[in-house]
Write an enzyme that holds these catalytic residues in place. Structure first.
Site, short mmCIF file in Angstrom:
data_model
loop_
_atom_site.label_atom_id
_atom_site.label_comp_id
_atom_site.label_asym_id
_atom_site.label_seq_id
_atom_site.Cartn_x
_atom_site.Cartn_y
_atom_site.Cartn_z
CE LYS A 163 -11.76 10.04 16.71
NZ LYS A 163 -10.32 10.32 16.61
CG ASN A 215 -1.83 1.23 1.24
OD1 ASN A 215 -2.77 1.28 0.46
ND2 ASN A 215 -1.57 2.19 2.12
CD GLU A 216 -1.63 5.67 0.30
OE1 GLU A 216 -2.62 6.24 -0.19
OE2 GLU A 216 -1.24 5.89 1.46
CD1 TRP A 251 -6.06 11.97 5.10
CD2 TRP A 251 -5.01 13.41 3.77
NE1 TRP A 251 -6.32 11.59 3.80
CE2 TRP A 251 -5.67 12.45 2.97
CE3 TRP A 251 -4.26 14.41 3.15
CZ2 TRP A 251 -5.63 12.49 1.58
CZ3 TRP A 251 -4.22 14.45 1.77
CH2 TRP A 251 -4.91 13.49 1.01
CB CYS A 268 19.42 -0.09 8.25
SG CYS A 268 19.06 -1.20 6.87
CB CYS A 319 15.67 2.12 5.11
SG CYS A 319 16.39 1.31 6.56
CD GLU A 359 -6.48 4.39 -0.38
OE1 GLU A 359 -6.49 5.56 0.09
OE2 GLU A 359 -5.73 3.50 0.04
#
Length: 685
Positions: free
Chosen positions: A367, A151-152, A326, A159, A157, A318
């Protein structure tokens, strides 16, 4: 069943029954309300790993089995997601290496989502295991039409494993340290690398001023994302070769009043690994900084981009039927906007309208995100009624699924070019605005209902009569020669300031503007001037005066013809717009960044003949066409706050209202009409 065999437009979206397993009545209500709203598709499993595998090696599939059973009872479809976008807590606790490390060297704790390390062998093994189990258990189900992989995708990173992969990536590309040092110009500031172990990613803790390194890091992060995706689908493709795969691309920029494709991943390259392109569409409708039609243009640009990546219909994975949760301010869609914006998706090449989400969550960050089924659990609220009405309309549009689009105009887009422009500190840090500039050039064509493809430089140019390539800062000899061949064969090429300054390493060309470009455009670029936002020059073009903004190239005329001249500053009366006859075509150079009024008048001179003549309307009414072997399907969409008078010049059928239609009609605020026209009356290419 494969998605390719589905004969209707997908309507539905993200469904999260695992959040309601303690409420069986809610799950029963979901099925009833989805059926009433003409929902035919659910996407499940995206963030379900902790429910699927609550403890390592212990699985729970009963709830997911039931989703498949219920959808098959209703002849519905399931898009099954792999759950790698949100791993379970037990994994982060037991295997620390799956958590990302940031640019400051800090290992993150479990939290949020999509924050895993792409290089982690443990994480890749765990993902392969759960994906294999899902493919074997559900790959034969007749309702499964597609895999939604993770997803998306986003992020990076730092590391140790990622750094080691970074060095391997560079060794594969450059082979030797000598070649790497030369490509990155590391003699500058005494940066010469003498050991591969000295190579670390750009970071605020170390080196972050080597531009070529930064471009390669962006390429590496994008490639690692694609590599992780390829790892995810390997077993799935072996077990279910007949089921296509996708993942959801994104757009961004709401906090800056922009709406542009995600910048961090080369989606053109990523799309080659997908069977179907899909994306998550969340325009900021009804904002206070632009008219609805401008928001519609920006959204149309992204729709056209995602169609163009594979030159075939895409999916909206979506969108919201009401609001998001948001934005800085989360405004509800006004009555009619849900249907209008959804019809725009279909008009520009989507074969779906899928929502996030089917039912609103009852807690945490989503929500209050919009949904088909609200907290009131009712079929009587405004949003549900509009979704239901739209579902009824889609039943009448099933013949449009799989139909195509065609464009004679293309705008060239290049993610690597974006990364280089954003990284370059010179001129002005904040206003390079590469993607936004492409939208400014696109705007004329959208307002005049001329279809446009968003083209990458590796694609075939020959099918287009006009190619627009603004701000192509990094350009290689191969692309320059491709442009020359295109124009020589009769094409019209438009380029601008910032083009041709550097090669793909972001190293500048010695000797000034490349000779191939000088020959093609009949000019030589001497200098690039930069203005503050409150400053401007002026150019005269076809006896009208236009203001420039921000960037002005100073050029020397060779074989080209000057079409417009600067009026101010030390380069007054020098060329600002030129055209060069090259072979059978023309190459235009727009030396300055221009405003909408100039772009409109300029493109009306070279592209007016591509306007469709079937619908006479104004710039706030968008007309888009899809077609099959027999019919053209014409979407007429009113992106304004008032009714519009339009004229339909050919007899056609209004598919939604089951009537024949011709002549002058009224298009209400936010209204869409979908017309079917026999193929011999329009766009018979």
């Amino acid at each position: 069943m494969s998605y390719n065999n589905v004969k209707q437009i997908l309507h539905g979206g993200d469904y999260n029954p695992e959040q309601w397993l303690d409420c069986p009545q809610i799950l029963e209500d979901d099925l009833r309300l989805m059926e009433e709203a003409h929902i035919n598709t659910v996407t499940v499993g995206i963030f379900s790993w902790s429910t699927l595998e609550p403890q390592e090696g212990h699985y729970n599939f009963a709830w997911l089995d039931k989703v498949f059973d219920e959808m098959e009872k209703r002849n519905g479809y399931v898009i099954l997601a792999t759950p790698s976008g949100g791993r379970p807590r037990w994994m982060s606790q037991k295997y620390e290496e799956v958590n990302r490390v940031d640019e400051y060297g800090r290992r993150h704790h479990h939290g949020f989502r999509h924050n895993h390390c792409y290089s982690s062998k443990i994480y890749r093994n765990k993902v392969e295991n759960i994906n294999t189990i899902l493919a074997k258990r559900y790959g034969h189900r007749k309702s499964l039409i597609m895999w939604h992989i993770s997803n998306e995708y986003s992020g990076e990173c730092f590391c140790d494993q990622c750094q080691e992969n970074w060095r391997k990536w560079l060794q594969n590309k450059y082979k030797t340290l000598e070649a790497l040092n030369a490509a990155w110009n590391m003699v500058f500031w005494s940066n010469t690398i003498t050991d591969w172990n000295q190579v670390v990613p750009p970071s605020p803790l170390g080196e972050n001023k080597v531009h070529s390194m930064d471009i390669d890091w962006r390429r590496f992060c994008s490639d690692m994302t694609i590599d992780f995706f390829e790892h995810e689908i390997k077993t799935i493709k072996e077990i279910t070769p007949h089921i296509p795969v996708t993942t959801n691309f994104m757009a961004e920029g709401h906090s800056t009043n922009d709406f542009i494709p995600l910048e961090g991943i080369d989606y053109a390259k990523f799309a080659k690994s997908l069977d179907v392109v899909s994306w998550d569409s969340y325009p900021d409708w009804h904002n206070n900084f632009e008219p609805v039609s401008k928001t519609a243009m920006k959204t149309a640009f992204i729709h056209d981009l995602y169609y163009s990546l594979k030159n075939k219909p895409f999916l909206i994975m979506e969108c919201t039927p009401s609001c998001v949760n948001w934005h800085t301010l989360n405004k509800s869609k006004r009555p009619g906007m849900h249907i209008l914006s959804s019809m725009q998706q279909i008009a520009h090449g989507s074969d779906s309208t899928l929502y996030f989400q089917i039912r609103r969550a009852r807690g945490n960050s989503e929500k209050y995100h919009g949904a088909v089924i609200d907290h009131d659990n009712s079929n009587e609220n405004r949003v549900f009624k509009e979704v239901k009405k739209y579902g009824e309309m889609l039943l009448l549009l099933k013949d449009i699924k799989g139909t195509k689009k065609q464009s004679r105009v293309a705008i060239l887009i290049d993610w690597e070019n974006l990364w280089a422009l954003k990284r370059e500190n010179a001129f002005c840090r904040k206003n390079k605005r590469y993607f936004q500039t492409l939208q400014e050039h696109y705007n004329y064509f959208w307002e005049n209902d001329i279809p446009v493809d968003l083209l990458t430089k590796d694609k075939d140019f020959s099918q287009y009569e006009i190619i627009i390539a603004p701000m192509l800062y990094m350009i290689e000899a191969e692309t320059m020669n491709k442009f020359k061949d295109y124009v020589k064969q009769g094409g019209k090429l438009v380029s601008t300031y910032f083009t041709g300054l550097a090669d793909s390493r972001d190293v500048l060309y010695i000797g000034g503007w490349p000779q191939q470009l000088q020959e093609l455009f009949g000019i030589k670029v001497l200098e690039l001037d930069n203005y503050f936002d409150n400053e401007y020059n002026e150019i005269v073009y076809q006896d009208k005066v236009y203001q420039t903004k921000q960037y002005q190239s100073i050029i020397e005329l060779h074989n080209a013809t000057s079409l417009g001249e600067y009026q101010k500053d030390f380069y007054a009366h020098t060329p600002a717009l030129t055209v060069n006859a090259y072979g059978n075509g023309q190459a235009y150079y727009m030396a300055a960044r221009m405003k909408d009024d100039f772009l409109h008048d300029f493109y009306s001179q070279i592209a007016n003949q591509y306007k469709q003549k079937y619908v006479i309307c104004d710039q706030e009414v968008s007309v888009q066409v899809r077609f099959d072997d027999q019919y053209n399907y014409c979407f007429i969409m009113n992106f304004s706050e008032e009714e519009k008078k339009i004229e339909i010049t050919k007899k056609s059928t209004d598919i939604i209202n089951h009537i024949d239609i011709e002549g002058k009609i009224i298009l209400n605020k936010y209204e869409t009409k979908v017309l079917r026209i026999k193929k011999d009356t329009m766009f018979n290419s």
